[in-house]
Design an enzyme around this catalytic site. Structure first.
Site, PDB file in Angstrom:
ATOM      1  CD  GLN A  52      -0.381 -17.504  -3.309  1.00 39.52           C
ATOM      2  OE1 GLN A  52      -1.411 -17.820  -2.739  1.00 39.52           O
ATOM      3  NE2 GLN A  52      -0.071 -17.932  -4.530  1.00 39.52           N
TER       4      GLN A  52
ATOM      5  CB  CYS B 182      -7.025 -16.780  -6.346  1.00 39.65           C
ATOM      6  SG  CYS B 182      -8.518 -17.242  -5.437  1.00 39.65           S
TER       7      CYS B 182
ATOM      8  CG  HIS C 172      -4.018 -23.672 -12.025  1.00 39.80           C
ATOM      9  ND1 HIS C 172      -4.611 -23.840 -10.807  1.00 39.80           N
ATOM     10  CD2 HIS C 172      -4.682 -24.499 -12.871  1.00 39.80           C
ATOM     11  CE1 HIS C 172      -5.581 -24.733 -10.912  1.00 39.80           C
ATOM     12  NE2 HIS C 172      -5.637 -25.135 -12.162  1.00 39.80           N
TER      13      HIS C 172
END
Length: 488
Positions: free
Chosen positions: A86, A115, A182
């Site tokens: 990643q 993120c 997510h």
């Protein structure tokens, strides 16, 4: 290039990418306990592009090493077909360059688009990409077309289900192999409920595998809960972060292993693969959690080396045995390399086992200066240095040519400059010329420098220009080589 069977992202249990956690020891431990795929921690494209790919024969790993000698990414054959790299990137061409750099050593490439932390978003990476679909499309399309390995991305959900689904549909068209979601918005944190309904809507809207992430707080307390979370989201696979960080044996069908055993197994990998002690310590602290205030927890917190960490967990003998094995292997490889060097080396090179120790010389006066001064005095061409770096341990060796003769030290040094000084010493000693050591007594180069300093002071006192013409500058100043350092 060898193209392996493409990674399948359906029906998989996956270790999520986690900063400071997803390093080699944790990835291997997760695989041991049953993880199907493991993601490394997010690594920034610019940092990776500064790295060199190095085969570490002692550890049997592939290392990507920064200019400061720090290992940024380390991997091994065991995980090669199951590790996804990643990266953080906001530029398609940089992302492609990194992907090509690591492609032969990993099973897939992932772009972090989820993120929410400032260190990622401030550079327009991570969750910041969610507001720039054109850039997302550019990066992913470039990667899919430019490499052979599968490409994935990991996102967070947008404020509305409709916007999220539309974005994922656009991402699907780039040709990526899977998308990890997510189930929280970028401003939400682990204590906020995971939005299973949004992940489910995505799963039902696209044909590529959807990997559900974010269930550690609400769902995943043990192995059986992984399937519960998968059903709630209708996802193809499940990606686990914090639950795996606390105890990687969450991936074990038979249930959790005792935490003591898990931590000792983690330490074995950390020692085996020379993991930096601060990273090892951080991961162990995450596993201990509420036990950090125990005697063992306090000892771990105080540990300042891998050896001290091992002693906290009664593994001091393992540490000593393992490091002894590596030292023996390193010595054996160095001997083999030296033998090979001797076989292919020019037999006319004059060799001597010497090192340069600057404590043995006056300040700013070196053997290279003395050799250059001697060559000028004898009307020889100035010395020419050829320096190579050995991949095994990244040490340097230099050969200096003076008056058509070559000289080198048989000892390898940690820097190019030290290797060149050692070569100069061999030449000077062979010629019987003083090398300028403090023990040799009066040094004419020091006296010469003092006289020139005095001349400068006199010149300054008379108000003249301090800048000297080039032909009046000290002729013993050490000349540096601009040669690139090749690897042997």
């Amino acid at each position: 290039m060898t193209v392996n069977t493409p990674l399948c992202f359906r029906g998989k249990k996956i270790l999520a990418p986690m900063v400071r956690v997803g390093t080699l020891p944790m990835r291997l431990l997760a695989l041991d306990y049953g993880a199907d795929i493991v993601y490394c921690e997010e690594l920034i494209d610019i940092k990776m592009l500064q790295c060199k790919r190095v085969i570490n024969e002692v550890l049997e790993t592939v290392d990507f090493v920064a200019p400061n000698e720090r290992v940024v990414f380390r991997t091994c054959e065991r995980e090669r077909q199951r590790v996804v790299f990643q990266m953080g990137s906001a530029d398609a061409e940089r992302a492609l360059a990194v992907a090509k750099l690591v492609e032969s050593d990993v099973a897939g490439i992932d772009i972090n688009m989820g993120c929410p932390k400032e260190y990622s978003t401030k550079a327009s990476m991570g969750a910041a990409l969610l507001s720039d679909p054109d850039k997302i499309e550019s990066i992913l399309t470039t990667l899919v077309k430019g490499i052979c390995k599968p490409v994935t991305c990991k996102i967070r959900i947008l404020p509305s289900v409709e916007d999220t689904v539309n974005l994922v549909k656009r991402i699907e068209k780039t040709g990526i192999a899977a998308i990890a979601v997510h189930g929280r918005k970028k401003e939400e944190r682990p204590q906020h409920p995971v939005h299973c309904d949004v992940i489910k809507a995505i799963s039902e809207a696209v044909s590529i595998p959807v990997i559900a992430n974010g269930g550690s707080h609400d769902f995943i307390k043990e192995y059986a809960d992984i399937e519960t979370f998968q059903k709630a989201t209708a996802a193809s696979s499940v990606m686990i972060a914090r639950a795996a960080m606390w105890n990687p044996s969450i991936f074990r069908k038979e249930g959790f292993c005792p935490l003591k055993d898990v931590m000792q197994n983690y330490i074995k990998y950390a020692v085996r693969y020379d993991n930096h002690y601060t990273n090892t310590k951080y991961c162990l602290c995450q596993m201990l959690r509420e036990q950090l205030e125990t005697t063992q927890g306090k000892k771990l917190h105080a540990a300042q080396s891998t050896q001290e960490i091992c002693e906290v967990f009664e593994m001091g003998d393992f540490y000593e045995e393992t490091t002894a094995i590596f030292e023996a292997k390193k010595t054996s490889l160095e001997t083999k390399t030296q033998d090979e060097d001797d076989q292919i080396e020019d037999p006319d090179v004059i060799k001597m086992a010497v090192r340069f120790d600057k404590r043995e010389y006056p300040p700013q006066i070196t053997p290279k200066m003395h050799l250059l001064e001697w060559c000028r005095k004898e009307k020889h061409p100035q010395p020419v240095y050829e320096t190579v770096q050995r991949p095994l341990d990244r040490l340097f060796c230099s050969v200096v040519t003076v008056a058509e003769r070559k000289y080198r030290s048989t000892l390898w040094d940690k820097s190019k400059k030290l290797a060149e000084q050692a070569a100069a010493i061999v030449c000077l000693r062979t010629l019987g010329v003083p090398e300028g050591k403090l023990c040799e007594g009066e040094n004419h180069l020091i006296n010469k420098r003092k006289r020139q300093d005095q001349e400068r002071l006199i010149t300054r006192d008379h108000g003249e220009d301090l800048a000297e013409p080039s032909h009046k500058k000290a002729n013993f100043i050490e000349e540096t080589s601009d040669m690139n350092v090749p690897k042997m």
